[in-house]
Enzyme design. Structure first.
Site, short mmCIF file in Angstrom:
data_model
loop_
_atom_site.label_atom_id
_atom_site.label_comp_id
_atom_site.label_asym_id
_atom_site.label_seq_id
_atom_site.Cartn_x
_atom_site.Cartn_y
_atom_site.Cartn_z
N GLY A 71 0.86 -1.23 0.00
CA GLY A 71 -0.05 -0.09 -0.07
C GLY A 71 0.60 1.39 0.10
N GLU A 97 10.20 4.43 7.08
CA GLU A 97 9.86 2.91 6.85
C GLU A 97 11.02 2.46 8.25
OE1 GLU A 97 8.59 0.04 5.64
OE2 GLU A 97 9.83 -0.91 7.21
N GLY A 110 6.46 -6.34 3.15
CA GLY A 110 6.56 -7.87 2.90
C GLY A 110 6.95 -8.36 1.56
N ALA A 156 6.41 -14.40 -0.98
CA ALA A 156 6.75 -15.55 -1.97
C ALA A 156 6.38 -15.19 -3.27
CB ALA A 156 6.08 -16.83 -1.44
N VAL A 170 1.36 10.82 15.35
CA VAL A 170 0.80 11.84 14.15
C VAL A 170 -0.23 12.81 14.81
CG1 VAL A 170 -0.52 11.69 11.86
CG2 VAL A 170 1.57 10.19 12.16
N HIS A 216 -0.90 -13.88 6.25
CA HIS A 216 -1.95 -13.00 5.78
C HIS A 216 -2.95 -12.40 6.74
CE1 HIS A 216 -1.13 -15.78 2.09
NE2 HIS A 216 -0.21 -15.00 2.22
N GLY A 219 -3.20 -3.73 4.07
CA GLY A 219 -3.89 -4.80 4.19
C GLY A 219 -5.07 -4.76 5.28
C1 LIG Z 1 6.88 -15.33 4.63
C2 LIG Z 1 6.00 -14.60 3.94
C3 LIG Z 1 5.33 -15.01 2.91
C4 LIG Z 1 4.53 -14.30 2.00
N1 LIG Z 1 3.98 -14.57 0.81
C5 LIG Z 1 3.05 -13.96 0.10
C6 LIG Z 1 2.71 -14.31 -1.35
O1 LIG Z 1 3.38 -15.14 -1.88
N2 LIG Z 1 1.75 -13.62 -1.90
C7 LIG Z 1 0.92 -12.67 -1.10
O2 LIG Z 1 0.28 -12.06 -1.74
N3 LIG Z 1 1.41 -12.47 0.05
C8 LIG Z 1 2.35 -12.83 0.79
N4 LIG Z 1 2.36 -12.67 2.08
C9 LIG Z 1 1.63 -11.55 2.74
C10 LIG Z 1 2.22 -10.08 2.26
O3 LIG Z 1 3.71 -9.77 2.75
C11 LIG Z 1 1.57 -9.17 2.98
O4 LIG Z 1 0.33 -9.30 2.80
C12 LIG Z 1 1.75 -7.71 2.51
O5 LIG Z 1 3.08 -7.45 2.41
C13 LIG Z 1 1.03 -6.76 3.39
O6 LIG Z 1 1.22 -5.45 2.61
P1 LIG Z 1 0.94 -4.12 3.43
O7 LIG Z 1 0.93 -3.05 2.30
O8 LIG Z 1 -0.40 -4.24 4.06
O9 LIG Z 1 2.21 -3.87 4.30
P2 LIG Z 1 3.58 -4.55 4.48
O10 LIG Z 1 4.07 -4.92 3.36
O11 LIG Z 1 3.49 -5.70 5.61
O12 LIG Z 1 4.49 -3.20 4.98
C14 LIG Z 1 4.25 -2.62 5.85
C15 LIG Z 1 5.38 -1.86 6.61
O13 LIG Z 1 5.01 -0.77 7.49
C16 LIG Z 1 6.41 -0.85 8.51
N5 LIG Z 1 5.94 -0.16 9.49
C17 LIG Z 1 5.08 -0.76 10.29
N6 LIG Z 1 5.07 0.15 11.56
C18 LIG Z 1 5.60 1.21 11.04
C19 LIG Z 1 6.05 2.42 11.94
N7 LIG Z 1 5.40 2.72 13.10
N8 LIG Z 1 6.78 3.30 11.41
C20 LIG Z 1 7.34 3.15 10.06
N9 LIG Z 1 7.05 1.98 9.45
C21 LIG Z 1 6.31 1.30 9.99
C22 LIG Z 1 6.77 -2.21 8.33
O14 LIG Z 1 8.01 -2.22 8.72
C23 LIG Z 1 6.40 -2.83 6.90
O15 LIG Z 1 7.78 -2.60 6.01
C24 LIG Z 1 3.55 -13.41 2.77
C25 LIG Z 1 4.13 -12.96 3.89
C26 LIG Z 1 5.15 -13.54 4.69
C27 LIG Z 1 5.54 -13.07 5.91
#
Ligand SMILES: Cc1cc2nc3c(=O)[nH]c(=O)nc-3n(C[C@H](O)[C@H](O)[C@H](O)COP(=O)(O)OP(=O)(O)OC[C@H]3O[C@@H](n4cnc5c(N)ncnc54)[C@H](O)[C@@H]3O)c2cc1C
Ligand code: SF4
Length: 567
Positions: A28, A47, A98, A103, A245, A485, A518
C-alpha cells in the site's frame, strides 16, 4: 539509486516539510508513494525496517540476525513473528515491506469476496477492480510461473490421485523469469519500464524467495514502485519508526495539516527523535502495524476521532501450514520458486506447494508428526501417542524427521487457505506479563487450528510419496494457528459506525488522511492478498487530484473530479 533519507535534508519549504508522509513502505505504501509523486506531490516514506540488497541478504535462515526483526535483541532482519492468544502472525519489515520476504504469489480473489463484509455494495467492485488489478500486475511484473520444481510435480501427481488434477494450476508470480526451458541467471537492462527501471537478472529457481532474492530476479517493491517513486523525488527514511501523528495548530480534523514524529528503530542507544510537517498522511504500516499505531494515537489523544471500529474484523485467511518430509529423497524439493503451483481440493479449500531454499532448515524445528483430533489436551495426548508409536516402530526414521538439517531439501510445505468467513478482534490492553504499557491483544472466537480436508490430503500425499506428513508444533501445543496473511482491523465501510475508512481509503473524521494497506480489506480473500492490497491502493490514489490542481479539500466532489480526469 537515490541516497537514503537519514542524512541532512535540504527541504523545499512551502510551509510544510512534505505534502504527504507515507507510514510504511509495503504494498500500500509503495503504490501511494509512487502515484502521489507522479502527481507532483513532495512525498516522504517513513520505514522502520532496513534497506536490503542482494549483497546483504542472508544466505540461509540460520543467519537469524539478518532474517528476524527483533531490534531490541539485536536482530535487524526483514521477517517478524508476533504471537497473540488466537494467532501467530508472520510479516515483513523492510524498505519494500513484506515484498522482501514474500513468496510473490499474485492471485486475484473470486468475485464473491466483494459481496461479503462491510465493503459490499459501496462501489461497483466487480466492474471497477479489474483495471486496478491490471495496473498493479503491470508494475509488479506479474507472470505465470514457468519454473516447475520437483515439489510442484509432486503436488500435481497427488492432486491427480486425489481426483483434483483438473484444478492444478501454475501460480502467477512477480518474478523476472526466462522463457520456459531456458536457464536463468542472465542480467539484462530494465525489462519492465522502458529503461527507467533497474537492470534485472532472470530467476535461477533456487526456491529462496522468502529469504530475500540474492539474484535480483524477484520483483520486490524497491525495484518497481519505490524505485520509480524515488526517481520522482520521493524521500525514503529507512530505520525510522513513526511514533506520533497529530493535527497541526489545534485544527482537530487535520485541515491545517499534520505533524509526524519519528524515532530511529534500530540500534540500542540513540532514538534520534525527529518531527516533520505535512498536508496529508497515508498509513501503510500493514494490518498489525497500522492498528498498533492508530490504537496508540487514539488513546494518547493525538487522533481521538478514529472510529471505534478500529481492531474489528481482523481476518487470517483461515490458513493452516502442513508439510511432507521425504527423507533421503533423490530430488531436491527446494528447487523451483517459493510457491510454484496450487490446487483446489474442494470449493473452499486451496492448497499451494511452498518451499524454502536448500540450507534454510530452521522452519524444520517447528514441524512434527501430523496430528488431528480435537484441540487442547486431546490433541496433545494424541500427538505424544503418535510420536511414541512411531519411535517404537521406526526409531531411526522418526529421529531423522526431527533432525533439522536437510529439512528444506527434503520437504514440501502445503499452505492451505479457505475462503470462509470468520474473524477476530484486536484490542489495546496491558498484557498480564508486562503491565507497564498497553499493546495489541487478540480476542474473540478462536480460528480453527487445522483444516480437516487439508490434513486428509496431506495424509494421501505422504502415502503416494513414501514421505511423512507433518503439522506445525504451535498448532498442536497451543492450539494457535499461524498466518502470513493478517488482514483487516481498519476495514472499509459506509460510515464510521461500521469501519475506519470509506470506500476510497479516506479515514473517517480526518482530512487528507488515508489508510492504504492490508488493514482495509473487509472480507476473507481465500488467496494471497498482496495483489488486492496493491490494486486497492491504486484505486485509492486514482481519486487524488494532481498537486497542481488540488485545493487540499479532501471532499467527495474533489475526488470525483480526479476520477473524471483519469477516465
Ligand atoms: C513469509 C511470507 C510470505 C508471504 N508470501 C506472500 C505471497 O506469496 N503472496 C502474497 O500475496 N502475500 C504474501 N505474504 C503476505 C504479504 O507479505 C502481506 O500481505 C503484504 O506485505 C501486506 O502489505 P501491506 O501493504 O499491508 O504492508 P507490508 O508490506 O507489511 O508493509 C508495512 C511496512 O510498514 C512498516 N511499519 C510498520 N509500522 C511502522 C511504523 N510505526 N513506522 C514506520 N514503518 C512502519 C513495516 O516495517 C513494513 O515494512 C507473505 C508474507 C510472509 C511473511
Ligand atoms: S527462486 Fe531464487 S532466483 Fe528466483 S526469484 Fe526466488 S529467490 Fe530469486
Amino acid at each position: 539509486m537515490p541516497a537514503d533519507g537519514n542524512a541532512g535534508i535540504p527541504l523545499q519549504n512551502q510551509g510544510f516539510d512534505f505534502d504527504f508522509v507515507v507510514v510504511g513502505s509495503g504494498f500500500g505504501g509503495s503504490v501511494s508513494a509512487y502515484r502521489l509523486a507522479e502527481k507532483g506531490y513532495r512525498v516522504a516514506v517513513m520505514e522502520m525496517g532496513r534497506r536490503w540488497t542482494p549483497e546483504n541478504l542472508p544466505h540461509t535462515s540460520w543467519s537469524i540476525h539478518r532474517w528476524f526483526w527483533w531490534p531490541k535483541l539485536g536482530l535487524e532482519g526483514f521477517f517478524n513473528m508476533r504471537f497473540f492468544r488466537h494467532v501467530t502472525v508472520l510479516h515483513g519489515c523492510a524498505v519494500g515491506g513484506g515484498s522482501i520476504t514474500y513468496a510473490t504469489t499474485m492471485l486475484r480473489p473470486p468475485d464473491k469476496v466483494w459481496q461479503t463484509g462491510s465493503w459490499a455494495g459501496l462501489a461497483p467492485w466487480k466492474t471497477e477492480m479489474p483495471r486496478y488489478y491490471d495496473a498493479a500486475s503491470h508494475i509488479l511484473g506479474v507472470t505465470e510461473n514457468k519454473i516447475l520444481g520437483p515439489a510442484d510435480q509432486l503436488l500435481k501427481r497427488s492432486a491427480e490421485e486425489a481426483g483434483a488434477g483438473n484444478t492444478f494450476y501454475r501460480t502467477s508470480v512477480a518474478i523476472f523469469q526466462a522463457p520456459e526451458g531456458e536457464s536463468g541467471g542472465n542480467t539484462l537492462p530494465d525489462p519492465f519500464f522502458g529503461g527507467e527501471g533497474p537492470a534485472r537478472t532472470t530467476c535461477v529457481g533456487c526456491g529462496g524467495c522468502m529469504m530475500g532474492c540474492r539474484y535480483g530476479a524477484k520483483n520486490t517493491l524497491d525495484l518497481n514502485y519505490l524505485y520509480l517513486a524515488e526517481k520522482r523525488g520521493t524521500r525514503i527514511f529507512p530505520e525510522t519508526r513513526v511514533v506520533d501523528v497529530k493535527p497541526l495548530n489545534g485544527v482537530a480534523d487535520g485541515t491545517a495539516g499534520y505533524e509526524v514524529h519519528t524515532v530511529r528503530s534500530t540500534g540500542w542507544f540513540k532514538s534520534e527523535p525527529r518531527r516533520f510537517t505535512c498536508r496529508g498522511v497515508v498509513f501503510s504500516a500493514s494490518s498489525l502495524g497500522t492498528m498498533d499505531l492508530l490504537f496508540h494515537l487514539k488513546e494518547k489523544g493525538s487522533l481521538p476521532h478514529i472510529s471505534n471500529r478500529l481492531g474489528k474484523h481482523v481476518r487470517t485467511n483461515s490458513e493452516s501450514l502442513l508439510a511432507i518430509r521425504i527423507p533421503r529423497t533423490q530430488e531436491d524439493l527446494s528447487n523451483g520458486v517459493a510457491i510454484g503451483t496450487g490446487i483446489y481440493i474442494d470449493e473452499h479449500t486451496h492448497i499451494e506447494a511452498v518451499r524454502y531454499p536448500s540450507g534454510s532448515d530452521t522452519m524444520g524445528l517447528l514441524t512434527t508428526l501430523l496430528t488431528g483430533g480435537a484441540p487442547g489436551w486431546t490433541r496433545i495426548s494424541l500427538w505424544l501417542k503418535n510420536v511414541a508409536v512411531a519411535m517404537l516402530h521406526h526409531p531411526f526414521q522418526t529421529l531423522r524427521l526431527f533432525y533439522p538439517f536437510g529439512w528444506a531439501r527434503e520437504t514440501v510445505i502445503l499452505l492451505c487457505m479457505q475462503a470462509v468467513d470468520g474473524d477476530l478482534e484486536m484490542c489495546w490492553q496491558r498484557p498480564w506479563f508486562w503491565p507497564f504499557r498497553k499493546s495489541l491483544a487478540s480476542r474473540g472466537q478462536k480460528v480453527p487450528t487445522y483444516i480437516p480436508q487439508a490434513n486428509e490430503f496431506a495424509g494421501k500425499v505422504s502415502q503416494i510419496t513414501g514421505g511423512t506428513a507433518m503439522s506445525m508444533i504451535p498448532e498442536i501445543l497451543f492450539d494457535i494457528p499461524s498466518t502470513a496473511h493478517c488482514l483487516g482491523g481498519c476495514v472499509m465501510a459506509g460510515s464510521s459506525e461500521h469501519g475506519v475508512v470509506d470506500d476510497r481509503n479516506r479515514v473517517f473524521g480526518y482530512k487528507n488522511m488515508y489508510v492504504c494497506d492490508g488493514s482495509v480489506i473487509a472480507a476473507n480473500l481465500g488467496v494471497n492478498p498482496s495483489l488486492t492490497i496493491t490494486a486497492l491502493a491504486e484505486r485509492a490514489m486514482s481519486f487524488i487530484l494532481p498537486a497542481s490542481e488540488t485545493s487540499w479539500n479532501d471532499s467527495t466532489e474533489e475526488r470525483m473530479h480526479a476520477r473524471a480526469a483519469i477516465r
